[in-house]
Design an enzyme around this catalytic site. Structure first.
Site, PDB file in Angstrom:
ATOM      1  N   ASP A 155       0.826  -1.200   0.000  1.00 18.41           N
ATOM      2  CA  ASP A 155       0.000   0.000   0.000  1.00 18.41           C
ATOM      3  C   ASP A 155       0.870   1.264   0.000  1.00 18.41           C
ATOM      4  OD1 ASP A 155      -2.456   1.323  -0.019  1.00 18.41           O
ATOM      5  OD2 ASP A 155      -3.293   0.086   1.585  1.00 18.41           O
ATOM      6  N   ASP A 222      -9.875   2.717  -3.672  1.00 21.82           N
ATOM      7  CA  ASP A 222     -10.567   1.508  -3.238  1.00 21.82           C
ATOM      8  C   ASP A 222     -11.989   1.427  -3.812  1.00 21.82           C
ATOM      9  OD1 ASP A 222      -8.327   1.255  -1.718  1.00 21.82           O
ATOM     10  OD2 ASP A 222      -9.359   1.162   0.213  1.00 21.82           O
TER      11      ASP A 222
END
Length: 665
Positions: A155, A222
């Protein structure tokens, strides 16, 4: 690893990145990865019990045999501090057996073990402090290797030092690429090759550099548990489809199938498009735990072998957006498959079930010997020009087409009936109403003698001379937009086939339009804003770009609605990053009004193929195009207005930037 200098030099020249230069070619992910991840259902609260239960369910439900083999433990597994030797460790309360043991359990099931980490000083904000890998890449890669992991999702939170390590930074001063390269090098130093999943959220257009560092890259922010996320994600995928290939896959994010947030048709659409765009297929729903078990309907969707086969196809080419009808709320995606097959998807964005028609020429085809309608569980033979089926609200018509012919080609045996010297062709498609289509007639054998054949369509008749011994002849011929045209040929020679070619079209660049209001003509660097080199931006509700276009309309059609085809070149790089959690759609409105009539709307997807932070024009110089059929043309001068008219709930300050249009008269 191949050096990146050639890539960087080529990008500075604006070369098309679809050439798929240097990639991390280490035998991992030759097809898109498939598996299960904890995040979408359990967020950052995984534990050993739920991981074991869902991993076992992959096997018990037979999903592993279909290719779902990676089991990913997402955020929430680690703690705020490292061990005294600087190593990462797991949360012993949540994972009492430890990560080596959970990894061994997963491996004993015949599955693959994936973990999550972050390129920053800690992982993304969830209210629980968890340490990241920044400045510890080599040590962490060695730790992961000692746990025998098979995949690492990496991430991008708390990573930007010069701005004080914010949780998320959608406009960093430097590219995150270097941090990912550090972990790539650390992973490559280990003996075992692992799947490296770059989760940079599409901030720096990673399609241009991620393939040289990892195997997948997240194209955007996301996914959220809502139907609107599907439209937003697909809009962001549009300029990235050509980057897909063996070992390098654009990641549309984990799927919401099975999370009870979408209807069955919505889940079918979601799964279908993720599959044909060659995204990793990562199940985000709970398969089985103490409280939850996946529904039979969702399991059937995830288990569909045809759809999985499209995703895992050896050709490795993504489908792309072919047509979009914003006012009518549907669109078409299509791409090639191995064995000469084609996959096509027609998405019904409307809230009601309805019959939708795929015009095969929109996906480059004219006929198909076999059409397999996946979700309707129906197979049709000898399909010519169009295919129509009922599509549920927010559902998809997903088709596999085999034994196909290219658009514009009509073989007599398939499309015509013959009676004496008369050959009548049906289901003839034209993209525009025009007298300037080129009709080429091919004979079975050389013409035995000179003759004058007659060609008819509707009220139009043409006398066409045929020379002795010729095998083909051509004539300019009128056709109406659509698939209902018929052509009858009277000839002594046996007609083998005909071919239809659309008019060449006339291009009208942005530089020839008259502007009003805030709209502004801007020049782009050489090689950009193709094919004009300029664009019109800042098209607001009362600000337009206007031009007069001369059209030819048959006298017999003057009292009819005449439709002509336009291809619009536009630019949009309005990426929904901070807005992706709510209304952000990664699209912009653009309207075309003709002679004062109602505007026809295109809600266009992203076009940017360079970084919005550091690339040329910040991604706002990369153009694309979509076709649109506009009604209401009259003979002579027509007033064409490019605008930003509001339609329904569409209200955007500025339209997409306008580069030009091609008019098919």
């Amino acid at each position: 690893m191949i050096q990146n200098l050639v890539l960087l030099a080529s990008l500075s020249l604006g070369v098309d990145a679809a050439a798929l230069w240097p990639r991390l070619d280490n035998g991992v992910a030759n097809t898109p990865p498939m598996g299960w991840s904890s995040y979408n259902h359990y967020s950052c609260s995984p534990n050993e019990t739920t991981i074991r239960s869902n991993a076992k369910a992959l096997v018990d439900l037979g999903l592993d045999t279909l290719g779902y083999r990676y089991v990913g433990i997402d955020c929430g597994w680690t703690i705020a501090d490292r061990l005294s030797n600087g190593s990462l460790t797991w949360n012993e309360t949540l994972f009492p057996s430890g990560f080596p043991a959970i990894g061994q359990y997963i491996h004993d099931l015949g599955l693959l073990f994936g973990v999550y980490e972050d390129a920053g000083i800690k992982t993304c904000d969830t209210g629980i402090e968890q340490v990241g890998s920044l400045y510890h890449e080599e040590q962490d890669a060695a730790t992961f290797a000692s746990w025998n992991i098979d995949a690492l999702k990496y991430d991008n939170c708390y990573s930007q030092e010069d701005t004080g390590y914010p949780n998320t930074d959608y406009a960093p001063s430097t590219s995150p690429r270097a941090r990912y390269a550090n972990m790539t090098n650390a992973l490559n130093a280990q003996e075992k090759k692992v799947l490296f999943q770059i989760c940079e959220w599409g901030v720096d257009f990673p399609a241009l550099w991620a393939p040289s560092l990892g195997h997948t890259w997240r194209i955007g922010n996301d996914i959220i548990p809502a139907w609107r996320a599907i439209f937003r994600t697909l809009n962001q995928a549009v300029p990235q489809t050509s980057f897909a290939g063996p070992g390098q896959w654009p990641d549309l994010d984990m799927m919401e199938v099975g999370n009870d947030v979408l209807t069955v048709p919505e889940e079918q659409t979601h799964f279908s498009l993720w599959a044909i765009l060659k995204s990793p297929l990562v199940i985000g729903g709970a398969l089985k735990d103490e409280w939850t078990e996946i529904s039979d309907e969702s399991l059937a969707i995830l288990s569909n072998k045809d759809v999985i086969g499209f995703n895992q196809d050896s050709l490795g080419q993504s489908a792309s957006l072919r047509r979009r009808w914003s006012d009518q709320e549907y669109e078409v995606w299509s791409g090639p498959l191995s064995g000469g097959r084609t996959v096509a998807a027609v998405i019904n964005w409307a809230d009601e079930a309805r019959d939708l028609t795929l015009n095969l020429p929109d996906v480059g085809l004219q006929s198909a010997g076999t059409v397999k309608d996946i979700w309707n569980k129906k197979t049709s033979s000898n399909v010519k020009t169009t295919y129509t089926a009922l599509v549920e609200p927010h559902g998809v018509m997903l088709l596999e087409l085999q034994d196909t012919s290219p658009e514009g080609q009509y073989v007599s045996q398939a499309f015509a009936t013959v009676s004496g010297d008369q050959t009548r062709f049906q289901s003839i498609y034209a993209n525009t109403t025009s007298a300037n289509h080129t009709l080429t007639i091919q004979f079975e054998d050389p013409a035995p003698s000179e003759e004058t054949m007659i060609v008819e369509s509707g009220s139009h008749k043409a006398n066409v001379p045929v020379e002795k011994s010729s095998k083909r002849t051509s004539v300019t011929f009128p056709l109406a937009a659509g698939s209902a045209n018929q052509i009858t040929i009277y000839s002594k020679s046996t007609v083998k086939s005909i071919q239809i070619a659309s008019p060449a079209g006339t291009y009208y660049p942005s530089t020839s339009f008259t502007l009003s209001g805030s709209s502004k003509l801007e020049k782009c660097d050489a090689g950009f804003c193709a094919p004009v080199g300029s664009k019109i931006g800042y098209i607001a509700a009362e600000s337009t770009a206007q031009i007069s276009i001369s059209a030819t309309v048959d006298d017999k059609l003057q009292n009819s609605t005449v439709s002509k085809y336009l291809e619009i070149d536009y630019i949009n790089n309005d990426i929904a990053l901070a807005t992706s959690w709510g209304w952000g759609s990664s699209s912009r409105n653009l309207t075309i009004s003709l002679n004062g009539g109602d505007p026809v709307r295109l809600e266009v997807p992203l076009t940017g193929r360079h970084s919005e932070l550091f690339g040329p024009g910040k991604g706002w110089w990369d153009s694309s195009n979509l076709g649109i059929l506009v009604d209401g043309w009259k003979n002579g001068s027509n007033d064409v207005v490019i605008g930003n008219d509001v339609a329904g709930d569409v209200s955007q300050t500025y339209a997409a930037d306008f580069v030009g249009l091609r008019f098919y008269d």
